[in-house]
Design a protein around this motif. Structure first.
Motif, PDB file in Angstrom:
ATOM      1  N   ALA A 110       0.831  -1.215   0.000  1.00 53.06           N
ATOM      2  CA  ALA A 110       0.000   0.000   0.000  1.00 53.06           C
ATOM      3  C   ALA A 110       0.862   1.259   0.000  1.00 53.06           C
ATOM      4  O   ALA A 110       0.621   2.186  -0.785  1.00 53.06           O
ATOM      5  CB  ALA A 110      -0.929  -0.019   1.211  1.00 53.06           C
ATOM      6  N   ARG A 111       1.885   1.311   0.859  1.00 51.36           N
ATOM      7  CA  ARG A 111       2.754   2.485   0.913  1.00 51.36           C
ATOM      8  C   ARG A 111       3.608   2.595  -0.352  1.00 51.36           C
ATOM      9  O   ARG A 111       3.860   3.690  -0.847  1.00 51.36           O
ATOM     10  CB  ARG A 111       3.642   2.429   2.151  1.00 51.36           C
ATOM     11  N   ALA A 112       4.066   1.455  -0.864  1.00 53.50           N
ATOM     12  CA  ALA A 112       4.917   1.476  -2.057  1.00 53.50           C
ATOM     13  C   ALA A 112       4.160   2.017  -3.261  1.00 53.50           C
ATOM     14  O   ALA A 112       4.749   2.699  -4.112  1.00 53.50           O
ATOM     15  CB  ALA A 112       5.441   0.071  -2.347  1.00 53.50           C
ATOM     16  N   ARG A 113       2.856   1.757  -3.345  1.00 52.76           N
ATOM     17  CA  ARG A 113       2.071   2.251  -4.474  1.00 52.76           C
ATOM     18  C   ARG A 113       1.966   3.772  -4.479  1.00 52.76           C
ATOM     19  O   ARG A 113       1.726   4.379  -5.528  1.00 52.76           O
ATOM     20  CB  ARG A 113       0.674   1.626  -4.459  1.00 52.76           C
ATOM     21  N   ARG A 114       2.159   4.396  -3.333  1.00 51.73           N
ATOM     22  CA  ARG A 114       2.064   5.854  -3.247  1.00 51.73           C
ATOM     23  C   ARG A 114       3.373   6.533  -3.647  1.00 51.73           C
ATOM     24  O   ARG A 114       3.435   7.763  -3.737  1.00 51.73           O
ATOM     25  CB  ARG A 114       1.666   6.281  -1.824  1.00 51.73           C
ATOM     26  N   LEU A 115       4.410   5.746  -3.882  1.00 51.77           N
ATOM     27  CA  LEU A 115       5.697   6.298  -4.284  1.00 51.77           C
ATOM     28  C   LEU A 115       5.731   6.571  -5.786  1.00 51.77           C
ATOM     29  O   LEU A 115       4.930   6.003  -6.538  1.00 51.77           O
ATOM     30  CB  LEU A 115       6.825   5.322  -3.923  1.00 51.77           C
ATOM     31  N   PRO A 116       6.666   7.401  -6.246  1.00 53.67           N
ATOM     32  CA  PRO A 116       6.815   7.611  -7.696  1.00 53.67           C
ATOM     33  C   PRO A 116       7.230   6.325  -8.397  1.00 53.67           C
ATOM     34  O   PRO A 116       7.651   5.346  -7.765  1.00 53.67           O
ATOM     35  CB  PRO A 116       7.923   8.669  -7.787  1.00 53.67           C
ATOM     36  N   ASP A 117       7.130   6.330  -9.709  1.00 56.16           N
ATOM     37  CA  ASP A 117       7.663   5.232 -10.520  1.00 56.16           C
ATOM     38  C   ASP A 117       9.101   4.947 -10.105  1.00 56.16           C
ATOM     39  O   ASP A 117       9.863   5.859  -9.784  1.00 56.16           O
ATOM     40  CB  ASP A 117       7.591   5.634 -11.992  1.00 56.16           C
ATOM     41  N   ALA A 118       9.504   3.675 -10.107  1.00 59.23           N
ATOM     42  CA  ALA A 118      10.800   3.280  -9.565  1.00 59.23           C
ATOM     43  C   ALA A 118      11.965   4.012 -10.209  1.00 59.23           C
ATOM     44  O   ALA A 118      12.910   4.429  -9.530  1.00 59.23           O
ATOM     45  CB  ALA A 118      10.997   1.769  -9.700  1.00 59.23           C
ATOM     46  N   ALA A 119      11.938   4.172 -11.520  1.00 58.54           N
ATOM     47  CA  ALA A 119      13.035   4.866 -12.205  1.00 58.54           C
ATOM     48  C   ALA A 119      13.097   6.328 -11.780  1.00 58.54           C
ATOM     49  O   ALA A 119      14.182   6.879 -11.523  1.00 58.54           O
ATOM     50  CB  ALA A 119      12.865   4.761 -13.718  1.00 58.54           C
ATOM     51  N   GLU A 120      11.948   6.974 -11.675  1.00 65.93           N
ATOM     52  CA  GLU A 120      11.915   8.368 -11.226  1.00 65.93           C
ATOM     53  C   GLU A 120      12.358   8.477  -9.771  1.00 65.93           C
ATOM     54  O   GLU A 120      13.146   9.362  -9.411  1.00 65.93           O
ATOM     55  CB  GLU A 120      10.508   8.937 -11.378  1.00 65.93           C
ATOM     56  N   LEU A 121      11.857   7.558  -8.952  1.00 67.08           N
ATOM     57  CA  LEU A 121      12.231   7.557  -7.535  1.00 67.08           C
ATOM     58  C   LEU A 121      13.736   7.440  -7.367  1.00 67.08           C
ATOM     59  O   LEU A 121      14.348   8.156  -6.572  1.00 67.08           O
ATOM     60  CB  LEU A 121      11.512   6.408  -6.825  1.00 67.08           C
ATOM     61  N   LEU A 122      14.349   6.529  -8.125  1.00 66.05           N
ATOM     62  CA  LEU A 122      15.788   6.299  -8.019  1.00 66.05           C
ATOM     63  C   LEU A 122      16.565   7.561  -8.341  1.00 66.05           C
ATOM     64  O   LEU A 122      17.508   7.939  -7.618  1.00 66.05           O
ATOM     65  CB  LEU A 122      16.191   5.166  -8.956  1.00 66.05           C
ATOM     66  N   GLY A 123      16.196   8.255  -9.419  1.00 68.02           N
ATOM     67  CA  GLY A 123      16.898   9.477  -9.787  1.00 68.02           C
ATOM     68  C   GLY A 123      16.736  10.575  -8.750  1.00 68.02           C
ATOM     69  O   GLY A 123      17.703  11.269  -8.411  1.00 68.02           O
ATOM     70  N   ARG A 124      15.520  10.734  -8.230  1.00 63.85           N
ATOM     71  CA  ARG A 124      15.273  11.786  -7.245  1.00 63.85           C
ATOM     72  C   ARG A 124      16.002  11.503  -5.929  1.00 63.85           C
ATOM     73  O   ARG A 124      16.583  12.411  -5.313  1.00 63.85           O
ATOM     74  CB  ARG A 124      13.769  11.930  -7.014  1.00 63.85           C
ATOM     75  N   VAL A 125      15.999  10.244  -5.505  1.00 63.03           N
ATOM     76  CA  VAL A 125      16.694   9.889  -4.262  1.00 63.03           C
ATOM     77  C   VAL A 125      18.201  10.074  -4.429  1.00 63.03           C
ATOM     78  O   VAL A 125      18.873  10.603  -3.536  1.00 63.03           O
ATOM     79  CB  VAL A 125      16.363   8.441  -3.856  1.00 63.03           C
ATOM     80  N   ALA A 126      18.747   9.651  -5.560  1.00 61.72           N
ATOM     81  CA  ALA A 126      20.190   9.801  -5.792  1.00 61.72           C
ATOM     82  C   ALA A 126      20.587  11.275  -5.794  1.00 61.72           C
ATOM     83  O   ALA A 126      21.617  11.655  -5.218  1.00 61.72           O
ATOM     84  CB  ALA A 126      20.583   9.138  -7.106  1.00 61.72           C
ATOM     85  N   ASP A 127      19.779  12.119  -6.425  1.00 66.30           N
ATOM     86  CA  ASP A 127      20.072  13.559  -6.440  1.00 66.30           C
ATOM     87  C   ASP A 127      20.047  14.129  -5.022  1.00 66.30           C
ATOM     88  O   ASP A 127      20.905  14.939  -4.646  1.00 66.30           O
ATOM     89  CB  ASP A 127      19.060  14.304  -7.312  1.00 66.30           C
ATOM     90  N   ALA A 128      19.057  13.718  -4.244  1.00 62.98           N
ATOM     91  CA  ALA A 128      18.948  14.217  -2.866  1.00 62.98           C
ATOM     92  C   ALA A 128      20.136  13.761  -2.024  1.00 62.98           C
ATOM     93  O   ALA A 128      20.704  14.544  -1.253  1.00 62.98           O
ATOM     94  CB  ALA A 128      17.638  13.742  -2.234  1.00 62.98           C
ATOM     95  N   LEU A 129      20.527  12.500  -2.160  1.00 63.75           N
ATOM     96  CA  LEU A 129      21.666  11.994  -1.394  1.00 63.75           C
ATOM     97  C   LEU A 129      22.953  12.712  -1.780  1.00 63.75           C
ATOM     98  O   LEU A 129      23.814  12.969  -0.933  1.00 63.75           O
ATOM     99  CB  LEU A 129      21.808  10.486  -1.600  1.00 63.75           C
ATOM    100  N   GLU A 130      23.091  13.040  -3.058  1.00 63.14           N
ATOM    101  CA  GLU A 130      24.273  13.784  -3.504  1.00 63.14           C
ATOM    102  C   GLU A 130      24.325  15.154  -2.833  1.00 63.14           C
ATOM    103  O   GLU A 130      25.372  15.580  -2.348  1.00 63.14           O
ATOM    104  CB  GLU A 130      24.262  13.925  -5.019  1.00 63.14           C
ATOM    105  N   ARG A 131      23.196  15.849  -2.805  1.00 63.82           N
ATOM    106  CA  ARG A 131      23.157  17.170  -2.161  1.00 63.82           C
ATOM    107  C   ARG A 131      23.444  17.060  -0.662  1.00 63.82           C
ATOM    108  O   ARG A 131      24.248  17.829  -0.105  1.00 63.82           O
ATOM    109  CB  ARG A 131      21.781  17.811  -2.376  1.00 63.82           C
ATOM    110  N   LEU A 132      22.788  16.122  -0.009  1.00 65.50           N
ATOM    111  CA  LEU A 132      22.895  16.030   1.448  1.00 65.50           C
ATOM    112  C   LEU A 132      24.259  15.513   1.892  1.00 65.50           C
ATOM    113  O   LEU A 132      24.775  15.913   2.937  1.00 65.50           O
ATOM    114  CB  LEU A 132      21.774  15.141   1.993  1.00 65.50           C
ATOM    115  N   HIS A 133      24.839  14.619   1.104  1.00 69.00           N
ATOM    116  CA  HIS A 133      26.203  14.174   1.428  1.00 69.00           C
ATOM    117  C   HIS A 133      27.160  15.358   1.398  1.00 69.00           C
ATOM    118  O   HIS A 133      27.990  15.528   2.301  1.00 69.00           O
ATOM    119  CB  HIS A 133      26.669  13.106   0.442  1.00 69.00           C
ATOM    120  N   GLY A 134      27.034  16.192   0.360  1.00 68.43           N
ATOM    121  CA  GLY A 134      27.931  17.343   0.245  1.00 68.43           C
ATOM    122  C   GLY A 134      27.806  18.307   1.400  1.00 68.43           C
ATOM    123  O   GLY A 134      28.806  18.887   1.843  1.00 68.43           O
ATOM    124  N   GLU A 135      26.596  18.482   1.925  1.00 68.92           N
ATOM    125  CA  GLU A 135      26.396  19.447   3.002  1.00 68.92           C
ATOM    126  C   GLU A 135      26.599  18.862   4.394  1.00 68.92           C
ATOM    127  O   GLU A 135      27.090  19.553   5.289  1.00 68.92           O
ATOM    128  CB  GLU A 135      24.979  20.030   2.919  1.00 68.92           C
TER     129      GLU A 135
END
Length: 329
Positions: A110-135
């Motif tokens: 149920a919770r997984a269905r509310r998430l973005p498409d897997a490919a989109e999710l992966l890109g958005r999470v990777a971008d966020a981790l890149e920003r947060l790692h740097g800071e």
């Protein structure tokens, strides 16, 4: 819940160590989100929360990290100490089908269905981790890496001296080695058991700063099984110095200056004595003066004591040109 990791004799021979800057970034976000963590990280968490509040992907990160953690966020490094950039590139290349399956397994359908498409999710999470790692992580990574590598050195010595059985016995109180099986007990210690097969890929042991004080096991490894265990000396990372003018006067002199210079990584008294070419008793005497000045912190882990520069000590080494190995005084 207990976890059993089954290892063949060949897989025991493939036990290895690694450090993961990507995993440290992910695990650090959990206490910043108010999930778990320990008071030892309180100072870091205070600063991290203000940065995280500005992160555009905060709702997505909260959805992924506030429950059971999806395994795709924790790939096992192929190298002992990979760069964050290399690990992030590997994360971006993850099969979206695996990402979707792991989100469903960790969060529920149920919770997984509310998430973005897997490919989109992966890109958005990777971008966020890149920003947060740097800071949040990169500014502290030098000290974190030194502490993690010091832990690896300690475990390597144990492996040489006491073999695999001795290594596992010392790793953590929740880790028990039984011929051919490694049992990791959950905090609640219920009767249920989850079995993990290493699949011929062996086992990676990874010290962790932000996983401390827990042991973390990947329940569904794609390659090598993995255990992330608390690194020794984590409390030294965020140690707040207590300087005094009387103590600062005591650091003048060559040996004490050299001690400050080499204590950018956690070291034991015997290691310091070997590096400086003095007796352990002399090192202990000088360390006492440096601790009194708020320039060095010491933390015990079992029978071992590790010493590390505090923030004030680091400033003194970095800004006072005279405080270098070999300086006269």
């Amino acid at each position: 819940m207990a976890v059993e990791i089954r290892l063949s004799a060949a897989e025991v021979a493939r036990v290895r160590f690694a450090v993961s800057p990507l995993a440290e970034t992910v695990l650090g976000l959990r206490p910043a989100l108010g999930v778990g963590g320990h008071d030892v990280h309180r100072a870091w968490v205070r600063g991290a929360r203000s940065v995280l509040a500005r992160e555009p992907e905060l709702p997505l990160l909260r959805a992924l990290l506030t429950g059971c953690l999806p395994s795709f966020l924790f790939p096992v490094p192929e190298l002992r100490l990979p760069s964050f950039e290399a690990e992030l590139a590997g994360l971006r290349a993850t099969d979206p089908a695996y990402v979707a399956a792991e989100c469903t397994a960790a969060l529920g359908a149920a919770r997984a269905r509310r998430l973005p498409d897997a490919a989109e999710l992966l890109g958005r999470v990777a971008d966020a981790l890149e920003r947060l790692h740097g800071e949040l992580v990169a500014p502290h990574w030098g000290r974190m890496r030194a502490l993690l590598e010091a832990d690896l050195g300690r475990r390597a010595v144990t492996l040489v001296d006491r073999g695999v059985e001795g290594l596992f016995a010392e790793l953590h109180g929740d880790v028990v080695w039984r011929e051919g099986e490694l049992v990791v007990h959950g905090r609640r210690r219920t009767g249920s058991v989850w079995t993990v097969e290493a699949g011929g890929h062996g086992l990676a042991l990874m010290p962790s700063v932000f996983g401390w004080p827990d042991v973390i096991v990947d329940h569904s490894p794609r390659a090598a099984a993995s255990i992330r265990y608390p690194a020794a000396g984590v409390g030294l990372l965020w140690e707040e110095p207590r300087p005094s003018s009387a103590g600062l006067a005591a650091v003048l002199g060559r040996t004490r200056a050299e001690l400050l210079a080499v204590l950018g990584e956690p070291l034991s008294t015997p290691q310091l004595a070997e590096r400086l070419g003095v007796t352990p008793s002399a090192v202990s005497q000088h360390l006492g003066a440096l601790r009194g000045a708020g320039l060095v912190a010491t933390r015990r882990s079992g029978r071992n004591a590790l010493h590390l520069r505090t923030a004030v000590g680091a400033v003194l080494v970095g800004e006072a040109g005279a405080v270098q190995p070999g300086a006269e005084g």
